[in-house]
Design an enzyme around this catalytic site. Structure first.
Site, PDB file in Angstrom:
ATOM      1  CG  ASP A 435      -1.900   1.064   1.286  1.00  0.00           C
ATOM      2  OD1 ASP A 435      -2.282   1.570   0.217  1.00  0.00           O
ATOM      3  OD2 ASP A 435      -2.303   1.450   2.408  1.00  0.00           O
ATOM      4  CD  GLU A 438      -0.570   5.329  -3.931  1.00  0.00           C
ATOM      5  OE1 GLU A 438       0.019   5.605  -2.862  1.00  0.00           O
ATOM      6  OE2 GLU A 438      -1.325   4.364  -4.057  1.00  0.00           O
ATOM      7  CG  ASP A 524      -8.024   4.815   0.940  1.00  0.00           C
ATOM      8  OD1 ASP A 524      -7.953   3.565   1.037  1.00  0.00           O
ATOM      9  OD2 ASP A 524      -7.152   5.581   1.383  1.00  0.00           O
TER      10      ASP A 524
HETATM   11  C1  GLC Z   1      -4.556   3.386   3.087  1.00  0.00           C
HETATM   12  C2  GLC Z   1      -5.118   2.193   2.340  1.00  0.00           C
HETATM   13  C3  GLC Z   1      -6.160   1.512   3.187  1.00  0.00           C
HETATM   14  C4  GLC Z   1      -5.527   1.116   4.518  1.00  0.00           C
HETATM   15  C5  GLC Z   1      -4.937   2.330   5.219  1.00  0.00           C
HETATM   16  C6  GLC Z   1      -4.178   1.940   6.473  1.00  0.00           C
HETATM   17  O1  GLC Z   1      -5.528   4.360   3.247  1.00  0.00           O
HETATM   18  O2  GLC Z   1      -5.658   2.544   1.099  1.00  0.00           O
HETATM   19  O3  GLC Z   1      -6.683   0.405   2.539  1.00  0.00           O
HETATM   20  O4  GLC Z   1      -6.480   0.524   5.347  1.00  0.00           O
HETATM   21  O5  GLC Z   1      -4.052   2.993   4.348  1.00  0.00           O
HETATM   22  O6  GLC Z   1      -3.148   1.074   6.187  1.00  0.00           O
END
Ligand code: GLC
Length: 837
Positions: A435, A438, A524
């Site tokens: 995650d 980007e 998100d």
């Molecule tokens: C980001 C991710 C989400 C995750 C959060 C905490 O917002 O997109 O899916 O739960 O980070 O890790």
């Protein structure tokens, strides 16, 4: 020097923002590339020197794939691409002929590129001489010598629609849209916000020829594709500024693009096959990853994780995977555990595993700057972190506080980072979720922020330095591949650490080719009906961008869905390739059994439907590995000749044989369904037949997902299981959809490992012709036996099924409400049946 005017006044708000954030709007310096000055022939095409000093290479990459490379300063860089799958490729011979005005290149099958010399303009023609795509003579390829920007413009016929472009929060077709590729962390993105997390500069153009004479054998829906392979910030104006042309360009690098003609078929399927031949396909995932998955930010401590798992089993809600989000770690340090919350991870993971749950953990790129933290220390010692413009280690703030970031564009850094997965694998972790790649970083308190939420600078400084796998460069150049290279590090690391297992990797950011390494989820999203609606065009377009293993957070990540919204969302998502509920910290519970008893039943049924259809879904994933066709398909992908499918965005196909028409509006219990022309469709629940090319209103009570099967198909199903571990040896039920002749096939292997590449696989072909039904098998794998046939759509007077030509079967059962004739088969059943009406 040719001056170009600023684009017309129709500059979008997005574009204005872009210019404000991205200095260098010096369009006055733009130059057209000029005339062809000299021609150098190569076996596969030509290299041209142009009067501006730029050079262009126009070659056949494949029989029906043309590549155009344009170096504004006249020198081509190393021919290297993160998107293109490394493999041996044959050089395709081009037949070259020249006249005073034109140079023409033809491939063996007659596809031709005509290059006009004055000025340099390209037209691509099919073997019958028809234009596929041509440059706009008013806007030849151009570049800006001051900023390094490059641009190409093609003519756009009226009514040409465009699909793909990866992940965009936009309607199904992207015609008249302006799109930007710049991976951005966009929490709670509203419809239309662009860019978001992924950068895939590939699209399929589709155009209908309703006016062709009937006798004309040429297909009515023509497709071609175009892939702009440039990792800088790129943009596409698909007829927004002017409806008769589209433009694409980048803030640096070469103009490097491919045109996929679609061959003789001119179909989207063929275009995608060629695109995925270039950029790769998703290998078969482990079967468990196709099961239902449950996530939340975050389940902790371990007692809560056990409680969630128990909740699934106690309510008989099938599930295969449970996720641990950032709170499992010690102060968000990746590859560590919070020992208070999770005192004994191997024990927890082992217990879950015995109960049929795999554990997936999140791994972010930010490494906490802390000399007492071994990962940071070792990364620093190895020089594996991204550097700032002065060559010092770049630091930015994410969850753990101040962080350094592995430079995933370095092979050494990728290997180093991946080595830490060993520990987690030993603990029993089954998959990894990358995650914030980007990359997204937090803005500091002192960053001047305009009053917009998604700050374009929420990432590394553009002059940060990357290794670029031998081609060192700035973050401006490598930003868009950072996430993909992180997912690659994970995938390749897992392949090395566990050579006999299929990796499961999930990523938020990516670039063209990401499908080789990872599944993708749409970040998100929001618990709203509009986001539910949006998920269909978003996921379907990812699929036709070469990325098949995709899903959205069911129920919406941000906010709280009503029980109805969650139930409808789960129905809509039940047959999407990647099925996971996930929600943000502080939201209400989002487990399918947490919305009250009535909804527990409804939600269970949605997940049960998926598990029944897993043998089919798995076969569709296999089909992707062979042809690049997506798992979840927009209607036009299979029915390009039917222009009523072109803008449809509230239905989708799973493979070729299932049509899903979810309810995406609050309070609604009926909906209109369009049945694409060319096939008849049978209601999965009632057996009612619908003709192709018609629209009908169908019942959609809260507990039903409108679902239709293609007449003539045979769909493998299985009994409901609580997780994929229970599938072994269970007999299959073959749903034989009556009402048309047809041939379908399904695929089986062990669902894990690589034996299938060494013959451990089996394909079963089912042929319906008139009253005959034949089952033929190919392959050595001992798959599951067909324990029953279910004839769907047999009407009120059910037929009889005879084994071979004559032996009647016992225990046939007709279910009038569902229009199904259920025929249990003996263990030694033959492979030919006669259906006597
Ligand atoms: C980001 C991710 C989400 C995750 C959060 C905490 O917002 O997109 O899916 O739960 O980070 O890790």
């Amino acid at each position: 020097m040719k001056k170009r005017l600023l684009p017309e006044i129709f500059i979008t708000a997005a574009f204005i923002l872009l210019c404000a954030a991205w200095p260098g709007e010096a369009r006055a310096a733009w130059r057209a590339v000029g005339d062809v000055q000299s021609v150098e022939r190569r076996p596969d095409g030509v290299v041209l020197t142009l009067t501006s000093g730029a050079r262009a290479a126009v070659t056949f990459h494949d029989l029906e794939v043309i590549r155009v490379r344009l170096a504004p300063r006249g020198a081509f860089g190393r021919d290297f691409s993160y998107a293109v799958e490394p493999k041996d490729r044959k050089t395709v011979a081009a037949k070259i002929s020249e006249t005073r005005d034109e140079i023409s290149l033809s491939s063996l099958d007659g596809t031709t590129v005509v290059i006009r010399r004055r000025p340099f303009l390209i037209t691509v023609r099919d073997p019958r001489g028809r234009t596929i795509v041509e440059d706009d003579p008013a806007r030849p390829h151009a570049f800006d010598p001051e900023t390094g920007e490059v641009e190409a413009t093609k003519l756009r016929p009226e009514w040409e629609t465009y699909y793909g472009f990866g992940e965009k929060a936009m309607p199904m077709s992207r015609h008249t849209q302006h799109l930007v590729m710049w991976n951005t962390d966009t929490y709670g993105y509203p419809r239309g916000l662009d860019p978001i997390y992924q950068s895939i500069g590939f699209f399929i153009a589709l155009r209908h020829h309703g006016d062709l004479p009937r006798a004309e054998p040429y297909p009515r829906g023509h497709a071609y594709g175009l892939f702009f392979d440039n990792t800088h910030r790129t943009h596409f104006d698909m007829g927004k500024t002017a409806p008769h042309r589209y433009t694409f360009g980048a803030q640096g690098g070469e103009l490097n693009y491919y045109v996929f003609t679609g061959g003789r078929e001119r179909t989207p399927r063929r275009v995608l096959q060629d695109y995925t031949e270039l950029t790769g396909r998703t290998p078969l995932p482990p079967l468990w990853a196709l099961g239902n998955q449950q996530s939340r930010w975050s389940y902790f401590p371990e007692a809560r994780v056990r409680e969630v798992a128990r909740g699934f089993r106690e309510t008989r809600t099938p599930a295969d995977v449970i996720y641990l989000d950032i709170d499992y770690m010690d102060g968000y340090r990746v590859f560590t555990w919070d020992k208070t919350r999770f005192p004994d991870p191997p024990k927890l993971i082992g217990d879950l595993r015995r109960d049929g749950f795999r554990t997936v953990v999140i791994i972010d790129p930010g490494i906490k700057v802390d000399m007492n933290y071994h990962v940071y220390r070792e990364g620093q010692a190895g020089g594996h972190f991204v550097k700032d413009e002065k060559g010092a280690e770049f630091h930015g703030t994410v969850w753990p506080g101040t962080c350094a970031f592995p430079d995933f564009t370095s092979a050494a850094a990728r290997e180093w980072f991946a080595s830490y997965y060993r520990r987690h694998l030993e603990e029993g972790v089954a998959g990894f979720w990358n995650d914030m790649n980007e990359p997204g970083i937090f803005l500091s308190e002192t960053t001047p922020k305009p009053d917009i939420y998604h700050h374009p600078m929420k990432t590394f400084p553009l002059d940060a330095r990357h290794a670029g796998d031998g081609e060192p460069g700035t973050h401006a150049r490598y930003h868009n591949v950072y996430g993909m290279q992180m997912a690659r590090a994970t995938f390749e690391g897992l392949r090395k650490l566990r050579p006999d297992e299929r990796p499961f990797v999930l990523t938020r950011a990516g670039y063209a080719g990401i499908q080789r390494f990872s599944a993708v989820w749409t970040g998100d999203n929001v618990a709203s009906w509009d986001h539910l609606r949006l998920s269909i065009p978003m996921l379907a377009n990812l699929g036709v961008s070469g990325v098949p293993f995709v899903g959205s957070d069911v129920g919406g990540f941000s906010g709280n869905p009503s029980p109805e919204l969650y139930a409808r969302w789960l129905q809509a998502a039940a047959l999407t390739p990647f099925l996971r509920s996930h929600s943000e910290a502080g939201s209400n519970p989002h487990e399918p059994y947490s919305f009250g008893p009535r909804f527990t039943d409804i939600n269970r049924a949605s997940i049960e439907l998926r598990y029944r259809l897993l043998p089919y879904l798995y076969s569709v994933f296999r089909e992707h590995t062979q042809t690049g066709a997506p798992v979840m398909r927009p209607l036009w992908f299979e029915y390009p000749a039917d222009d009523r499918t072109y803008l449809n965005e509230d239905q989708y196909l799973v493979g070729r044989d299932l049509l899903v028409a979810p309810v995406v509006t609050e309070g609604v219990t009926k909906r209109k369904v369009y049945f694409p022309r060319g096939d008849a469709w049978v209601d999965w629940w009632t057996g009612k037949r619908y003709e192709g090319g018609t629209e009908a209103e169908v019942e959609a009570p809260l507990d039903r997902l409108p679902l239709f099967a293609r007449a003539g198909a045979a769909i493998p199903t299985q009994p409901v299981v609580q997780h994929t571990g229970e599938m072994v040896g269970l007999p299959l039920t073959l749903v034989v959809v009556r009402g048309a002749d047809g041939v379908s096939s399904f695929y089986e292997d062990s669902g894990e490992g690589y034996e299938h590449r060494r013959g451990g696989a089996r394909t079963t072909e089912v042929t319906q012709r008139g009253n005959g039904l034949d089952i033929a098998r190919r392959g050595d794998y001992r798959g599951r036996r067909v324990g029953a046939l279910e004839l769907l759509g047999v009407g009120a007077a059910p037929p009889r099924v005879l084994m071979g030509g004559d032996i009647a079967l016992a225990h046939e059962r007709f279910e009038p409400a569902s229009g199904r004739l259920v025929v249990p088969l003996p263990v030694d059943a033959p492979v030919s049946f006669t259906i006597v009406p």
